[in-house]
Scaffold this motif. Structure first.
Motif, PDB file in Angstrom:
ATOM      1  N   ALA A 137       0.842  -1.204   0.000  1.00 17.02           N
ATOM      2  CA  ALA A 137       0.000   0.000   0.000  1.00 17.02           C
ATOM      3  C   ALA A 137       0.876   1.253   0.000  1.00 17.02           C
ATOM      4  O   ALA A 137       0.564   2.256  -0.662  1.00 17.02           O
ATOM      5  N   THR A 138       2.005   1.182   0.720  1.00 18.36           N
ATOM      6  CA  THR A 138       2.904   2.341   0.783  1.00 18.36           C
ATOM      7  C   THR A 138       3.575   2.591  -0.570  1.00 18.36           C
ATOM      8  O   THR A 138       3.830   3.742  -0.940  1.00 18.36           O
ATOM      9  N   ALA A 140       2.182   2.351  -3.441  1.00 16.70           N
ATOM     10  CA  ALA A 140       1.222   3.185  -4.189  1.00 16.70           C
ATOM     11  C   ALA A 140       1.117   4.590  -3.591  1.00 16.70           C
ATOM     12  O   ALA A 140       1.140   5.589  -4.321  1.00 16.70           O
ATOM     13  N   ALA A 141       1.023   4.668  -2.274  1.00 14.19           N
ATOM     14  CA  ALA A 141       0.879   5.985  -1.635  1.00 14.19           C
ATOM     15  C   ALA A 141       2.142   6.832  -1.825  1.00 14.19           C
ATOM     16  O   ALA A 141       2.073   8.069  -1.875  1.00 14.19           O
ATOM     17  N   HIS A 142       3.281   6.158  -1.960  1.00  9.39           N
ATOM     18  CA  HIS A 142       4.548   6.852  -2.224  1.00  9.39           C
ATOM     19  C   HIS A 142       4.517   7.519  -3.608  1.00  9.39           C
ATOM     20  O   HIS A 142       4.982   8.646  -3.783  1.00  9.39           O
ATOM     21  N   LEU A 144       1.849   8.674  -4.926  1.00  7.49           N
ATOM     22  CA  LEU A 144       0.946   9.823  -4.748  1.00  7.49           C
ATOM     23  C   LEU A 144       1.619  10.945  -3.969  1.00  7.49           C
ATOM     24  O   LEU A 144       1.406  12.117  -4.263  1.00  7.49           O
ATOM     25  N   THR A 145       2.440  10.600  -2.980  1.00  8.71           N
ATOM     26  CA  THR A 145       3.106  11.667  -2.215  1.00  8.71           C
ATOM     27  C   THR A 145       4.083  12.405  -3.134  1.00  8.71           C
ATOM     28  O   THR A 145       4.258  13.621  -3.003  1.00  8.71           O
ATOM     29  N   LEU A 147       3.740  12.673  -6.514  1.00  8.17           N
ATOM     30  CA  LEU A 147       2.954  13.451  -7.472  1.00  8.17           C
ATOM     31  C   LEU A 147       2.473  14.743  -6.802  1.00  8.17           C
ATOM     32  O   LEU A 147       2.490  15.834  -7.405  1.00  8.17           O
ATOM     33  N   SER A 178       7.520  15.257   2.759  1.00  4.15           N
ATOM     34  CA  SER A 178       7.776  13.854   3.093  1.00  4.15           C
ATOM     35  C   SER A 178       9.124  13.643   3.776  1.00  4.15           C
ATOM     36  O   SER A 178      10.064  14.398   3.567  1.00  4.15           O
TER      37      SER A 178
END
Lengths: 181, 181
Positions: A137-138, A140-142, A144-145, A147, A178
């Motif tokens: 999951a991270t 994918a979220a990485h 997004l962070t 972008l 981040s």
């Protein structure tokens, strides 16, 4: 929503094309500008995404499968992108990122993870036990962070140019920066 | 950097393809989730971008040319996207956004703005005198604020799924929300 592996893969498979559509052949005023001393440009961020593909996601997933909680992941080298970007163009970085992402999604598929494998536990060097599900999951979220970060860095180049509209543009008020993963 | 009209156009021309690459056929778990009550999903944001293309940028640029400071722009209707999205799919919204953006860039080109036209002044309903240059720079920065917002909304869907990594993901700490333009 809960972690859903097909949703994670759907996002991971789209990021290279999304970044390519945004950044390829964009004037360097957008892509080489940063947010001040010791901050990254969009170009640096793409280098970081390459470095993370090389050292972070699949290598850590394999460590979970091989060692479980008994061995901590290697720490991520936040400056590790510097040798990736040396002397290269944005187009080259985007191509490299797309190639590595495609390879890594192939590797993920080859791991043939079953639903119960998502509960397998590994060890993060800073915060201890994590699960395979959280790691993926991270990933994918990485995307997004970064972008989110790229859009903020680029908007910063027009901070003065927009005049009084700066008050209305949330991206210019963002303080959500981040840390290393 | 200072406002540079070719740079603005370069960005504006890329946004529809970037959003298309990211969002087209992405599972609805990503695109219909929001950040809580009375907040937008990625789907809503694309509707808002359509509405802004219809009512905001080129209409305001024409008002600057026609009326200068003597007449304020129409206020932007932040709920105006709701009729745009009713009963439509993400693919339809992305197509419509791309079509309108392309038309509007054609209209911008037809205005044939000279360097000195960028200093022309108009009147914003909330903060008074603005320049053509600020309006056009804001058009580009507005794309970036909504790309920033979309990445934040989507990351929010995985807020729990990433487990302890949430502390390291800047996008999950972002409080840079936008107001109407």
């Amino acid at each position: 929503m809960e972690h859903n592996l097909p949703h994670t893969i759907a996002l991971l498979s789209r990021t290279p094309a999304a970044l390519g559509a945004l950044l390829r052949d964009l004037p360097e005023g957008w892509t080489l500008g940063n947010e001040g001393e010791n901050t990254w440009s969009a170009f640096d961020v793409v280098g970081h995404l390459i470095h993370a593909e090389q050292t972070e996601w699949i290598p850590r997933a394999k460590m979970v499968l091989q060692f479980g909680e008994t061995r901590a992941f290697e720490s991520f080298d936040r400056g590790g992108h510097e040798r990736e970007i040396q002397g290269r163009s944005m187009g080259q970085l985007l191509d490299e990122f797309a190639r590595l992402r495609s390879e890594n999604l192939g590797e993920l598929s080859a791991l043939n993870l079953r639903q119960e494998d998502l509960d397998l536990r590994g060890r993060h060097p800073a915060f201890g036990v994590v699960t395979m599900s959280q790691l993926l999951a991270t990933w994918a979220a990485h995307d997004l962070t970064h972008l989110h970060q790229i859009s903020r860095i680029m908007a910063n180049q027009y901070r003065e140019a927009v005049g009084p509209w700066s008050a209305y543009l949330g991206v210019l008020q963002c303080a959500g920066h981040s840390a290393p993963q």
